[in-house]
Motif scaffolding. Sequence first.
Motif, PDB file in Angstrom:
ATOM      1  N   CYS A 130       0.845  -1.188   0.000  1.00 29.27           N
ATOM      2  CA  CYS A 130       0.000   0.000   0.000  1.00 29.27           C
ATOM      3  C   CYS A 130       0.883   1.242   0.000  1.00 29.27           C
ATOM      4  N   LEU A 131       0.338   2.325  -0.482  1.00 36.25           N
ATOM      5  CA  LEU A 131       1.106   3.546  -0.655  1.00 36.25           C
ATOM      6  C   LEU A 131       1.441   4.155   0.704  1.00 36.25           C
ATOM      7  N   LEU A 132       2.729   4.309   0.968  1.00 34.07           N
ATOM      8  CA  LEU A 132       3.204   4.894   2.211  1.00 34.07           C
ATOM      9  C   LEU A 132       3.780   6.288   1.960  1.00 34.07           C
ATOM     10  N   HIS A 133       3.566   7.189   2.907  1.00 26.52           N
ATOM     11  CA  HIS A 133       4.256   8.475   2.874  1.00 26.52           C
ATOM     12  C   HIS A 133       5.757   8.228   3.031  1.00 26.52           C
ATOM     13  N   GLY A 134       6.125   7.368   3.973  1.00 25.42           N
ATOM     14  CA  GLY A 134       7.494   6.891   4.092  1.00 25.42           C
ATOM     15  C   GLY A 134       8.394   7.653   5.043  1.00 25.42           C
ATOM     16  N   ASP A 135       8.016   8.872   5.427  1.00 20.36           N
ATOM     17  CA  ASP A 135       8.867   9.674   6.313  1.00 20.36           C
ATOM     18  C   ASP A 135       7.985  10.522   7.217  1.00 20.36           C
ATOM     19  N   LEU A 136       7.070   9.834   7.908  1.00 18.76           N
ATOM     20  CA  LEU A 136       6.005  10.543   8.618  1.00 18.76           C
ATOM     21  C   LEU A 136       6.437  10.872  10.051  1.00 18.76           C
TER      22      LEU A 136
ATOM     23  N   GLU B  17       2.250  -1.099   8.220  1.00 22.00           N
ATOM     24  CA  GLU B  17       2.836  -0.866   9.542  1.00 22.00           C
ATOM     25  C   GLU B  17       4.163  -0.111   9.465  1.00 22.00           C
ATOM     26  N   ALA B  18       4.839  -0.186   8.318  1.00 21.88           N
ATOM     27  CA  ALA B  18       6.117   0.515   8.177  1.00 21.88           C
ATOM     28  C   ALA B  18       5.929   2.032   8.252  1.00 21.88           C
ATOM     29  N   GLU B  19       4.703   2.491   8.045  1.00 19.32           N
ATOM     30  CA  GLU B  19       4.408   3.936   8.122  1.00 19.32           C
ATOM     31  C   GLU B  19       4.654   4.489   9.514  1.00 19.32           C
ATOM     32  N   PHE B  20       4.617   3.613  10.529  1.00 17.76           N
ATOM     33  CA  PHE B  20       4.754   4.086  11.909  1.00 17.76           C
ATOM     34  C   PHE B  20       6.203   4.040  12.384  1.00 17.76           C
ATOM     35  N   GLY B  21       7.133   3.822  11.472  1.00 13.64           N
ATOM     36  CA  GLY B  21       8.537   3.691  11.851  1.00 13.64           C
ATOM     37  C   GLY B  21       9.154   4.947  12.424  1.00 13.64           C
ATOM     38  N   MET B  22       8.541   6.106  12.155  1.00 14.89           N
ATOM     39  CA  MET B  22       9.049   7.366  12.711  1.00 14.89           C
ATOM     40  C   MET B  22       8.199   7.818  13.893  1.00 14.89           C
ATOM     41  N   SER B  23       7.423   6.911  14.468  1.00 13.56           N
ATOM     42  CA  SER B  23       6.497   7.306  15.541  1.00 13.56           C
ATOM     43  C   SER B  23       7.238   7.870  16.745  1.00 13.56           C
ATOM     44  N   TRP B  24       8.509   7.522  16.913  1.00 10.65           N
ATOM     45  CA  TRP B  24       9.297   8.048  18.039  1.00 10.65           C
ATOM     46  C   TRP B  24       9.553   9.548  17.908  1.00 10.65           C
ATOM     47  N   CYS B  25       9.373  10.121  16.720  1.00 12.83           N
ATOM     48  CA  CYS B  25       9.429  11.594  16.638  1.00 12.83           C
ATOM     49  C   CYS B  25       8.241  12.128  15.838  1.00 12.83           C
ATOM     50  N   ALA B  26       7.115  11.437  15.939  1.00  8.76           N
ATOM     51  CA  ALA B  26       5.886  11.908  15.287  1.00  8.76           C
ATOM     52  C   ALA B  26       4.808  12.276  16.294  1.00  8.76           C
TER      53      ALA B  26
END
Length: 294
Positions: A193-199, A225-234
């Motif tokens: 699925c289409l991800l923003h990639g740097d959220l 789920e890879a979309e949440f990889g920046m959740s530590w600074c989102a």
Amino acid sequence: MSEDPVREWILSGGKATQITKTSSVGGGCINLATRYDTDAGSFFVKTNRSIGPSMFEAEALGLGAMYETRAIRVPKPFKVGPLPTGGSYIIMEFIQFGNSRGSQSILGRKLAEMHKAGKSEKGFGFDVNNTIGSTPQINTWSLDWIQFYGEHRLGYQLKLALDQYGDSTIYEKGQRLVKSMGPLFENVAIEPCLLHGDLWSGNISSDNNGEPVILDPACYYGHNEAEFGMSWCAGFGGSFYNAYFEVTPKQPGFEKRRDLYMLYHYLNHYNLFGSGYRSSSMSIIDDYLRMLNA
């Protein structure tokens, strides 16, 4: 080539008859950003004096793909090209931001709707390579998500750390993780699925109506789920995840995979910004090696 291709496009393709004002806008540390006010509305222009058009072409493709889902507001890209003095530019829709980042729950719902709408028949990847920060992001198509993520995400960053810092410890342990991470994906249906990639928080805003806006993407088709990889600074909170999972239900083992997706971005920060991010990357790798008995 025109001496000022940006101005020329605005007065032709942009359907303006006059540019009434130009003003500098904060556009991050890599590019120069300018707002052009005209009698046909406002345009947002980013220029880079040292990089050719390929970076902005990739950004325009990502923005265009997200825009086409009609799920969440993104700036519509209009034109990319070279500058006569070297470098390149991108012209896009100007969005007047509101005073807040908007509602977390609306962001979660709209992001899930974008993931559902943006599908790929080619598998995992994207039509062009792009950048994550200023690091190249390789998007060669693959039908196997575990292989794609292991090779083009974690593997690429691990090799960069080895080449840049001579960090053989993180490289070797990371490669052990890549080879043994399969069990983390058992009983999971993974659709591209289409991800923003740097959220992260700097790429999330809201418009004057409080509707969420996402920008500066590093798009590709991947596991949602890879979309949440920046959740530590989102700064995603409970209301964000609750709204997201109402649209796209949580898959078995989600919590076990969370840090695996954060690892890509921690490694990228290590490669971009130095050793302050090494311990976070290393502890995630060590935790997984223990969990997987690898």
